[in-house]
Design a protein around this motif. Sequence first.
Motif, PDB file in Angstrom:
ATOM      1  N   GLY A   3      45.492  42.084  40.663  1.00 45.40           N
ATOM      2  CA  GLY A   3      44.425  42.104  39.671  1.00 45.40           C
ATOM      3  C   GLY A   3      44.945  42.421  38.283  1.00 45.40           C
ATOM      4  O   GLY A   3      44.490  41.835  37.295  1.00 45.40           O
ATOM      5  N   LEU A   4      45.911  43.334  38.200  1.00 41.90           N
ATOM      6  CA  LEU A   4      46.486  43.671  36.901  1.00 41.90           C
ATOM      7  C   LEU A   4      47.175  42.450  36.290  1.00 41.90           C
ATOM      8  O   LEU A   4      46.937  42.103  35.138  1.00 41.90           O
ATOM      9  CB  LEU A   4      47.480  44.829  37.033  1.00 41.90           C
ATOM     10  N   VAL A   5      48.001  41.797  37.081  1.00 49.96           N
ATOM     11  CA  VAL A   5      48.743  40.631  36.586  1.00 49.96           C
ATOM     12  C   VAL A   5      47.794  39.491  36.215  1.00 49.96           C
ATOM     13  O   VAL A   5      47.975  38.821  35.200  1.00 49.96           O
ATOM     14  CB  VAL A   5      49.779  40.161  37.639  1.00 49.96           C
ATOM     15  N   MET A   6      46.758  39.291  37.024  1.00 49.41           N
ATOM     16  CA  MET A   6      45.829  38.183  36.804  1.00 49.41           C
ATOM     17  C   MET A   6      44.669  38.559  35.869  1.00 49.41           C
ATOM     18  O   MET A   6      43.837  37.712  35.542  1.00 49.41           O
ATOM     19  CB  MET A   6      45.281  37.700  38.149  1.00 49.41           C
ATOM     20  N   ASN A   7      44.612  39.847  35.466  1.00 52.61           N
ATOM     21  CA  ASN A   7      43.550  40.363  34.607  1.00 52.61           C
ATOM     22  C   ASN A   7      42.156  40.135  35.208  1.00 52.61           C
ATOM     23  O   ASN A   7      41.234  39.673  34.546  1.00 52.61           O
ATOM     24  CB  ASN A   7      43.634  39.761  33.199  1.00 52.61           C
ATOM     25  N   ILE A   8      42.042  40.477  36.498  1.00 49.85           N
ATOM     26  CA  ILE A   8      40.768  40.394  37.199  1.00 49.85           C
ATOM     27  C   ILE A   8      40.530  41.701  37.953  1.00 49.85           C
ATOM     28  O   ILE A   8      41.454  42.460  38.200  1.00 49.85           O
ATOM     29  CB  ILE A   8      40.714  39.200  38.185  1.00 49.85           C
ATOM     30  N   ARG A   9      39.296  41.962  38.339  1.00 46.87           N
ATOM     31  CA  ARG A   9      38.971  43.187  39.057  1.00 46.87           C
ATOM     32  C   ARG A   9      39.441  43.140  40.503  1.00 46.87           C
ATOM     33  O   ARG A   9      39.944  44.108  41.042  1.00 46.87           O
ATOM     34  CB  ARG A   9      37.470  43.448  39.013  1.00 46.87           C
ATOM     35  N   GLY A  10      39.263  42.012  41.141  1.00 47.87           N
ATOM     36  CA  GLY A  10      39.647  41.866  42.544  1.00 47.87           C
ATOM     37  C   GLY A  10      41.134  41.636  42.706  1.00 47.87           C
ATOM     38  O   GLY A  10      41.891  41.566  41.737  1.00 47.87           O
ATOM     39  N   ASN A  11      41.550  41.478  43.957  1.00 49.85           N
ATOM     40  CA  ASN A  11      42.945  41.129  44.221  1.00 49.85           C
ATOM     41  C   ASN A  11      43.108  39.611  44.119  1.00 49.85           C
ATOM     42  O   ASN A  11      42.202  38.914  43.657  1.00 49.85           O
ATOM     43  CB  ASN A  11      43.397  41.687  45.579  1.00 49.85           C
ATOM     44  N   ARG A  12      44.225  39.077  44.579  1.00 54.59           N
ATOM     45  CA  ARG A  12      44.456  37.635  44.427  1.00 54.59           C
ATOM     46  C   ARG A  12      43.452  36.794  45.206  1.00 54.59           C
ATOM     47  O   ARG A  12      43.245  35.625  44.921  1.00 54.59           O
ATOM     48  CB  ARG A  12      45.883  37.273  44.833  1.00 54.59           C
ATOM     49  N   ASP A  13      42.788  37.404  46.203  1.00 54.07           N
ATOM     50  CA  ASP A  13      41.748  36.710  46.965  1.00 54.07           C
ATOM     51  C   ASP A  13      40.354  36.999  46.402  1.00 54.07           C
ATOM     52  O   ASP A  13      39.350  36.676  47.032  1.00 54.07           O
ATOM     53  CB  ASP A  13      41.807  37.130  48.437  1.00 54.07           C
ATOM     54  N   ASN A  14      40.321  37.631  45.227  1.00 49.32           N
ATOM     55  CA  ASN A  14      39.086  38.031  44.542  1.00 49.32           C
ATOM     56  C   ASN A  14      38.238  38.980  45.379  1.00 49.32           C
ATOM     57  O   ASN A  14      37.011  38.925  45.372  1.00 49.32           O
ATOM     58  CB  ASN A  14      38.262  36.823  44.093  1.00 49.32           C
ATOM     59  N   ILE A  15      38.908  39.863  46.115  1.00 46.81           N
ATOM     60  CA  ILE A  15      38.232  40.897  46.891  1.00 46.81           C
ATOM     61  C   ILE A  15      38.426  42.224  46.173  1.00 46.81           C
ATOM     62  O   ILE A  15      39.539  42.588  45.810  1.00 46.81           O
ATOM     63  CB  ILE A  15      38.798  40.982  48.319  1.00 46.81           C
ATOM     64  N   ASP A  16      37.330  42.936  45.971  1.00 46.40           N
ATOM     65  CA  ASP A  16      37.382  44.251  45.351  1.00 46.40           C
ATOM     66  C   ASP A  16      37.893  45.244  46.395  1.00 46.40           C
ATOM     67  O   ASP A  16      37.206  45.526  47.381  1.00 46.40           O
ATOM     68  CB  ASP A  16      35.989  44.649  44.870  1.00 46.40           C
ATOM     69  N   ILE A  17      39.080  45.765  46.178  1.00 40.82           N
ATOM     70  CA  ILE A  17      39.709  46.683  47.133  1.00 40.82           C
ATOM     71  C   ILE A  17      38.816  47.897  47.385  1.00 40.82           C
ATOM     72  O   ILE A  17      38.774  48.432  48.490  1.00 40.82           O
ATOM     73  CB  ILE A  17      41.096  47.114  46.601  1.00 40.82           C
ATOM     74  N   ASN A  18      38.069  48.303  46.381  1.00 43.18           N
ATOM     75  CA  ASN A  18      37.196  49.461  46.518  1.00 43.18           C
ATOM     76  C   ASN A  18      35.867  49.134  47.205  1.00 43.18           C
ATOM     77  O   ASN A  18      34.959  49.941  47.217  1.00 43.18           O
ATOM     78  CB  ASN A  18      36.915  50.099  45.159  1.00 43.18           C
TER      79      ASN A  18
END
Length: 156
Positions: free
Chosen positions: A10-25
């Motif tokens: 998410g940091l690298v891609m500047n998104i909240r989710g991970n690479r699968d767009n899943i919110d880890i939290n």
Amino acid sequence: YILPLLNADGLVMNIRGNRDNIDINRQFPTKNFGRGWFNGDEPLQSIEAQVLMEFILETRPDRILVIHQPLDGIDYDGPSKELAQYLSEKSNIRIHRLGSRSGSMGTFFGKELGGAVLTLEIPIEYNALSSTQLWESYGVFIEEFIRYPSDVGQSN
């Protein structure tokens, strides 16, 4: 323990989710887990949430501090109200109660396992601040969180 970053994708891609767009939290096996495009189809679907849950279960901390964006204030879950109030008074950071979210780590650790979870929400505009400026804003909060006795007044 300090875990400096749980969502490198998410940091690298500047998104909240991970690479699968899943919110880890939103990936924890809670009673209120809600399936959805952002929560994933099932708890612990993301490797990041699996690793974090394993870490929590192995280390059994008495409290957890999460540093998050983009809001401004202190949120808490579980038996953390007195701790949140104490830290708010010491740091002059207001309590901004959000409540437990579906499948969140706060719900899992705080509500269901009975551990104290505080989330320090930092405004997005603070990204422009230097480390020194951030410490001036939040150093007292972090120091007091670390020093707070684990056996003192953690009530709902």
